[in-house]
Design an enzyme around this catalytic site. Structure first.
Site, short mmCIF file in Angstrom:
data_model
loop_
_atom_site.label_atom_id
_atom_site.label_comp_id
_atom_site.label_asym_id
_atom_site.label_seq_id
_atom_site.Cartn_x
_atom_site.Cartn_y
_atom_site.Cartn_z
N ASN A 110 29.20 -42.19 14.80
CA ASN A 110 29.01 -43.07 14.81
C ASN A 110 29.89 -44.13 13.55
O ASN A 110 29.97 -45.42 13.21
CB ASN A 110 27.34 -42.98 13.53
CG ASN A 110 27.26 -42.56 14.96
OD1 ASN A 110 26.43 -43.69 16.53
ND2 ASN A 110 25.75 -42.02 14.62
N HIS A 112 24.09 -32.25 15.95
CA HIS A 112 23.90 -34.47 17.05
C HIS A 112 24.06 -34.01 17.57
O HIS A 112 25.36 -34.04 18.04
CB HIS A 112 24.52 -34.68 15.68
CG HIS A 112 24.89 -36.61 15.70
ND1 HIS A 112 25.47 -36.83 15.76
CD2 HIS A 112 23.52 -37.09 15.73
CE1 HIS A 112 25.10 -38.80 15.90
NE2 HIS A 112 23.70 -38.17 16.77
N SER A 151 21.68 -39.02 12.48
CA SER A 151 23.16 -39.58 12.66
C SER A 151 23.82 -40.54 11.32
O SER A 151 24.92 -40.87 11.48
CB SER A 151 22.37 -41.35 13.91
OG SER A 151 21.78 -41.62 13.71
N GLU A 172 28.12 -32.95 17.69
CA GLU A 172 28.43 -32.98 16.64
C GLU A 172 28.24 -31.57 15.80
O GLU A 172 26.85 -32.22 15.43
CB GLU A 172 28.69 -34.39 15.53
CG GLU A 172 29.23 -35.48 16.03
CD GLU A 172 29.41 -36.78 15.24
OE1 GLU A 172 30.58 -37.30 14.92
OE2 GLU A 172 28.01 -37.18 14.91
#
Length: 647
Positions: free
Chosen positions: A490, A440, A419, A452
């Site tokens: 993120n 991800h 991540s 992702e």
């Protein structure tokens, strides 16, 4: 089956068999799925009129596709120049389905695969419904998710068939039910295997058994107690959606309470009229999101990759849940960790997930059989996809991939679920860095759709496309992103969360910050979100993103004390039975809401400008499905454009 007198139009064909049973088949031309466009509805009306003239013993409606009907063609909605045009389309479907319902002979909908929206409403117009007993058969009325309501008799007919409780559950949430659940609630008359599907539809139509009336209590809820039902349902809706943000569920309740589901009786009622819903900005934005979702689904279109075996390294919460989702979708999964004791909790969680989702002991058992504990890591030798999901440590990940590359098939996808680490740094351990891709997932994996798909500079483009195809194959939404710290989700969440922690350090109550962001439309405020993600994860992610060297005091202290959030029962909040114990929020104004959301919006603009994601629309899509950004606002960049603050 001997048939005669065949007749066909562009999308429909019908014929009579030797028993004078009519079979009407929907086969939308030049489309992979059946949808109700204007011409398809008009043709249905003409077919019904022609069949009525033949006066058959009965009529069975079926699909020539792998699925039954996907509902109304949403493209039609984008062509409406005014709410009046929308109402005209509603009137067309309303009248045609009423004609089907009034046919003087028995009618049956023979449902295979998904049956959505207008497909459900057409089936309600039939006297009987027979469904294929298969996990892929699903019934749903998802109109509420587009900001509209089922206006082709759905609100009128469904409560009469299954009772108010089951009907409102479908109408207000858009949730789907499988064939067996549909049989239990009375939505379908029979749920049968494929080998007897056609014959069951035939016999049910020809025998035309009398329908059982609803139980007495259900009839009371439909009649004298309808107001009580609506009041209780409205309270439940209010817990999840504000009327000013999402008017559709409230409109459904008012339409049923005041007008028995008739949208034409409600034409001038602002609380539940079709015109009012189509004119509302939420509807436009939710329809926009529908097309963004369809665009992500199409990312892997045309890619031929059908993996059978997935090897997951790391049986923690993320790795275990990734393995469970893959097994639930029919893949064989080997789950690797250092000991059987580390793998056991993941298998236990998977069993609970399968029980909740599948509700069939045989299917639960089969899914569990597909999850194979693997303490040696030998499963990687036979895998089509290898996913590393261990803790965020660069050297540990490099060691894993060096071992996996040596034994995995040369054509296998090697993927990391990192991540926060750069793929380029992890790939340094590989002899062939082009084999590494990021896949991800987000926590909780079973609930969150976005994944992702991360490409580093060396990642082979064909490998990234195959990774996207794998993601679609397990019913997730792939979003291609470039290798960059934090990727999309993120990276945008980082400044937003850091800002919230600073405000906590300044003395703001977490309840106040959460209430402000929930009022903005976020599904969860930043304090509870941090606890859900894990405060240790927040700290590590903040350091890896490198936006600042200053660690918020509350975050550092909580991590030092081992109070990591929901997973430890104590974080910013205390948790009981998995729920945060919150106090009263202080009063706040729009200035606090704007201060909280500003870093999020600025970072979303920066990501788009840097080309981390292909374009602004996909940035919006990723942040809606990855962070829950208020869907009714259409996405953060779309929201800024609506305020005149972005090009």
């Amino acid at each position: 089956m001997d048939r005669h007198a065949p007749a066909a139009t562009k999308h429909w064909r019908w014929e009579l068999d030797r028993d004078r049973l009519a079979w009407l088949t929907f086969d939308k031309q030049e489309e992979s799925a059946n949808t109700f466009s204007r011409d398809a509805v008009e043709e249905l009306g003409r077919a019904i009129a022609a069949i009525r003239l033949e006066n058959p013993k009965g009529l069975v409606i079926r699909s020539a596709k792998e699925n039954f009907i996907a509902g109304a063609d949403v493209e039609e909605f984008t062509r409406f120049a005014s709410p009046e045009e929308a109402l005209a389309f509603v009137k067309l479907g309303w009248d045609v389905f009423q004609e089907l319902r009034e046919l003087p002979f028995p009618t049956t909908a023979m449902v295979n695969g998904f049956c959505m929206g207008g497909g459900v409403e057409m089936s309600l117009a039939c006297r009987y419904r027979v469904a294929l007993d298969d996990p892929k058969t699903r019934f749903a009325l998802p109109e509420v998710m587009l900001g509209i309501l089922p206006a082709w008799h759905g609100v009128q007919w469904l409560p009469r068939l299954v009772g108010p409780a089951a009907a409102l559950d479908m109408l207000l949430t858009g949730k789907s039910v499988d064939a067996r659940r549909a049989k239990r609630i009375g939505l379908v008359d029979q749920a049968v295997p494929l080998r007897i599907l056609e014959n069951t539809a035939r016999m049910l139509t020809l025998e035309a058994p009398r329908r059982k009336p609803l139980p007495f209590m259900q009839r009371l809820l439909l009649g004298p107690l309808r107001g009580v039902v609506v009041a209780n349902a409205r309270k439940q809706v209010a817990k999840k959606a504000r009327r000013e943000h999402y008017p559709a569920p409230y409109a459904i309740l008012e339409l049923w309470r005041k007008h028995d589901g008739d949208p034409f009786a409600a034409a001038h009622d602002p609380a539940c009229s079709i015109e009012a819903l189509f004119a509302h900005p939420t509807t436009k934005n939710l329809i926009r999101i529908f097309f963004l979702q369809e665009r992500m689904k199409a990312v892997a279109k045309g890619v031929r990759f059908e993996p059978r075996h997935v090897h997951v390294v790391g049986a923690g919460v993320m790795g275990g849940d990734i393995a469970a989702v893959c097994a639930m979708r029919g893949l064989t999964v080997t789950l690797q960790d250092t000991s059987a004791e580390r793998i056991a909790p993941a298998i236990k969680r998977a069993a609970q997930l399968f029980q909740r989702r599948m509700r069939d002991e045989r299917r639960v058992r089969d899914a569990l059989d597909r999850m194979v504990p693997d303490v040696t890591g030998d499963g990687a030798r036979h895998a089509d996809v290898v996913i590393e999901a261990i803790y965020e440590n660069l050297e540990a990940k490099r060691k894993i991939f060096a071992q996996v590359e040596a034994i995995a098939p040369p054509e296998a996808i090697l993927a990391t679920n990192t991540s926060s680490l750069r793929l380029g740094d992890i790939a340094a351990a590989l002899k062939d860095g082009s084999r590494l891709v990021g896949i991800h997932f987000f926590n909780p994996v079973p609930q969150l759709q976005l994944v992702e798909v991360v490409s580093a500079d060396k990642t082979a483009p064909e490998l990234a496309r195959k990774a996207a195809a794998f993601v679609r194959g397990i019913d997730k939404l792939p979003l291609p992103v470039k290798d960059s710290p934090g990727f999309l989700v993120n990276r945008v969440l980082g400044p937003y969360m850091l800002n919230a922690f600073r405000l906590l350090d300044e003395g703001y109550k977490p309840e106040t910050l959460d209430a402000a962001m929930e009022a903005f439309g976020m599904p969860m405020g930043p304090a509870e979100l941090a606890d859900t993600v894990g405060l240790d994860i927040c700290l590590a992610a903040g350091k890896s993103l490198g936006k600042t060297t200053e660690v918020p005091e509350i975050l550092a202290n909580k991590v030092a004390l081992g109070q990591l959030g929901k997973k430890t029962g104590q974080g910013i909040y205390t948790y009981r039975d998995g729920k945060a114990i919150k106090g009263q929020a202080d009063a706040y104004g729009t200035d606090l809401i704007e201060a909280l959301i500003e870093p999020y919006l600025l970072e979303a603009q920066a990501v788009a400008a840097e080309g981390i994601v292909a374009d602004a629309d996909l940035v919006d899509a990723g942040l809606i499905f990855g962070t829950g950004f208020a869907p009714f606002r259409g996405g953060p960049l779309h929201y800024l454009r609506s305020l005149g603050k972005a090009p």
